[in-house]
Design a protein around this motif. Structure first.
Motif, PDB file in Angstrom:
ATOM      1  N   ARG B 133       6.029   4.313   1.519  1.00 57.40           N
ATOM      2  CA  ARG B 133       5.370   4.914   2.683  1.00 57.40           C
ATOM      3  C   ARG B 133       4.129   5.718   2.294  1.00 57.40           C
ATOM      4  O   ARG B 133       3.098   5.647   2.954  1.00 57.40           O
ATOM      5  CB  ARG B 133       6.362   5.798   3.437  1.00 57.40           C
ATOM      6  N   VAL B 136       0.753   3.772   0.922  1.00 60.84           N
ATOM      7  CA  VAL B 136      -0.051   2.943   1.828  1.00 60.84           C
ATOM      8  C   VAL B 136      -0.747   3.875   2.828  1.00 60.84           C
ATOM      9  O   VAL B 136      -0.165   4.875   3.255  1.00 60.84           O
ATOM     10  CB  VAL B 136       0.857   1.930   2.592  1.00 60.84           C
ATOM     11  N   ARG B 142       1.107   0.092   7.526  1.00 61.77           N
ATOM     12  CA  ARG B 142       2.136   0.907   6.862  1.00 61.77           C
ATOM     13  C   ARG B 142       3.419   0.937   7.694  1.00 61.77           C
ATOM     14  O   ARG B 142       4.522   0.795   7.148  1.00 61.77           O
ATOM     15  CB  ARG B 142       1.627   2.334   6.650  1.00 61.77           C
ATOM     16  N   CYS B 146       7.002  -0.479   6.291  1.00 62.40           N
ATOM     17  CA  CYS B 146       8.150   0.440   6.204  1.00 62.40           C
ATOM     18  C   CYS B 146       9.308  -0.055   7.065  1.00 62.40           C
ATOM     19  O   CYS B 146      10.473   0.070   6.670  1.00 62.40           O
ATOM     20  CB  CYS B 146       7.734   1.845   6.639  1.00 62.40           C
TER      21      CYS B 146
END
Lengths: 66, 227
Positions: B133, B136, B142, B146
């Motif tokens: 997390r 990025v 992102r 995730c």
């Protein structure tokens, strides 16, 4: 260590972690409060409030109805 | 009018009451275990904390799935906060479990126990979520990465949960079987109160952390608009 001491250690770890977590959240709230103050000051500098006793120009014009 | 913010003080008060009630029941009401003695009382916090960690990871995966499916605003943040809670409760599970193992069986850790190793793998998998997390740039890419990662991890939850039954090792005797809980009624009642306490505590902390994160995002947007 005795059995009772192991038990106390296990429960103390749980409460220490929860307290540490709450402390971190509390510190974060203090930071957010400070940022709100900074943003409020920034907004006040950009758009200063009228001085006491002076009136702002009306945003809407009066028109006759009927 | 009732709003989402009203839930936080109510949840925090309920968590405080339930934690106090469970401590009173554990230390002043239930009898000591005939086999393990007083150290068996670790069970009443260790198992609910482990189950709450599973619930947090599951909730994070559900929010990640919703993010990928319907893209409701804030689902990515909710998934992140739930996984954060899961990692905190996961760490507590490993620490309390290790202390209990040392007190009862004389070892801090047993690599031969599938249950312990699988829970450690689950914990490390979700710990690595934060590395992904924060490596990025914030944005939709992102959030998608995730969400996919959080969904992969959910596969480990049933494996880790069922390992206790499949492994049948000495560290984790099976307490909940198809015949019901293998413990006295007072012990099972105390376990239920303790589980409710830990779940409510997790829910309160989840909402508090989420409110802080939402406020942080709003302030950042406001600052960018004013700059």
């Amino acid at each position: 260590m005795t059995q009772g001491q192991y038990l106390a250690a296990a429960y103390l770890v749980v409460f220490a972690v929860v307290l540490a977590y709450m402390l971190i959240i509390g510190l974060k709230l203090v930071r957010l409060q400070r940022e709100v103050g900074q943003i409020a000051r920034l907004a006040a500098e950009r758009d200063p409030a009228p001085e006491a006793g002076t009136e702002r120009a009306p945003e809407r014009q009066e028109i006759g109805v009927g | 009018m009732w709003s989402r913010n009203n839930a936080v003080p109510a949840l925090a008060a309920a968590a405080g009451l339930l934690v106090c009630a469970s401590i009173a029941l554990i230390f002043f009401w239930i009898p000591e275990d005939a086999d393990q003695g007083i150290s068996q009382k670790i069970f009443y916090f260790h198992v609910p904390i482990a189950l709450t960690a599973y619930a947090c990871f599951g909730w994070g995966a559900l929010k990640a799935f919703l993010h990928l499916w319907r893209r409701p605003p804030g689902a990515d943040l909710e998934s992140y906060v739930a996984i954060h809670q899961g990692v905190i409760f996961g760490a507590l599970t490993l620490i309390t479990g290790s202390i209990w193992a040392r007190a009862s069986w004389g070892v801090w850790w047993a690599w031969s126990s599938e249950q312990l190793v699988l829970f450690l793998v689950l914990f490390l998998f979700y710990s690595a979520y934060f590395m992904l997390r924060f490596s990025v740039e914030p944005g939709p890419a992102r959030a998608n990465l995730c969400a996919v990662y959080a969904l992969f991890g959910v596969v480990l939850i049933p494996i880790s949960f069922l390992a206790i039954r499949l492994a049948n090792d000495f560290i984790h005797p099976t307490v909940f079987t198809s015949q019901g809980p293998q413990m006295a009624g007072s012990m099972f009642f105390t376990f239920c109160v303790a589980w409710a306490a830990i779940l409510t505590l997790a829910a309160a902390l989840y909402h508090i952390e989420l409110a802080g994160k939402r406020l942080d995002v709003s302030l950042r947007e406001l600052r960018e608009r004013l700059a």
